[in-house]
Design an enzyme around this catalytic site. Structure first.
Site, PDB file in Angstrom:
ATOM      1  N   ASP A   1       0.862  -1.179   0.000  1.00 46.70           N
ATOM      2  CA  ASP A   1       0.000   0.000   0.000  1.00 46.70           C
ATOM      3  C   ASP A   1       0.898   1.228   0.000  1.00 46.70           C
ATOM      4  OD1 ASP A   1      -2.397  -1.440   0.043  1.00 46.70           O
ATOM      5  OD2 ASP A   1      -2.488  -1.461   2.224  1.00 46.70           O
TER       6      ASP A   1
ATOM      7  N   ASP B   1      -6.875  -1.498  -4.608  1.00 47.84           N
ATOM      8  CA  ASP B   1      -7.883  -1.165  -3.599  1.00 47.84           C
ATOM      9  C   ASP B   1      -8.860  -0.121  -4.141  1.00 47.84           C
ATOM     10  OD1 ASP B   1      -6.549  -2.831  -1.783  1.00 47.84           O
ATOM     11  OD2 ASP B   1      -5.452  -1.164  -0.865  1.00 47.84           O
TER      12      ASP B   1
END
Length: 162
Positions: free
Chosen positions: A115, A134
């Site tokens: 991330d 995401d």
């Protein structure tokens, strides 16, 4: 044609997700916690997500189990995408599947999901760091919810009978 479009969306999302992660890890060489300001509302900051959504359940023995479950979910998504007759569902599910596959690849390759996107307005930060996959998952889910909300309720065959 609709099915092909769904698989192409999944492939595009997967490609963009993996390419962006490659850039963050290699040419940019972003280190854990190092912050790179890209725009007034966007930072890049490397975070290894060892759990599932929002870092939940980050136990050591859960990685393979999560990858297996996510793979089963992706197969279910592709089945849904194959069976639906609606373009918006096909495209949305394709985006969700592409993002999910990207996260499964990370989990199998690194043991965690990469991330790196941090969004903020001034001192107000979105509470989680996320990635391109995401984003596609969230956008796909929102599109599915909006499509579902736009459906008219079925009309009863005999409205006077009860």
């Amino acid at each position: 044609m609709r099915r092909l479009a769904g698989f192409l969306i999944a492939a595009l999302v997967l490609g963009a997700d993996q390419w962006s992660k490659y850039l963050v890890l290699n040419p940019l060489g972003l280190q854990d916690g190092h912050l790179l300001t890209v725009a007034p509302v966007l930072n890049l900051v490397l975070v290894w997500n060892h759990g599932i959504t929002f870092g939940l359940f980050a136990g050591a023995g859960a990685k393979a189990l999560f990858a297996l479950i996510a793979s089963a979910v992706v197969l279910a998504l592709f089945t849904w995408m194959w069976r639906t007759q609606k373009w918006i569902v096909t495209i949305s599910v394709g985006a969700i599947a592409g993002g999910a596959i990207g996260n499964v690849i990370d989990r199998l390759r690194f043991g965690a999901v990469v991330d790196f996107l941090q969004v903020h307005v001034g001192a107000l930060y979105y509470p989680w760091v996320f990635n391109v996959g995401d984003s596609a998952i969230v956008c796909g889910v929102i599109a599915l919810m909006l499509e579902n909300l736009s459906q008219k309720p079925p009309v009863a065959a005999n409205p006077g009978e009860g």
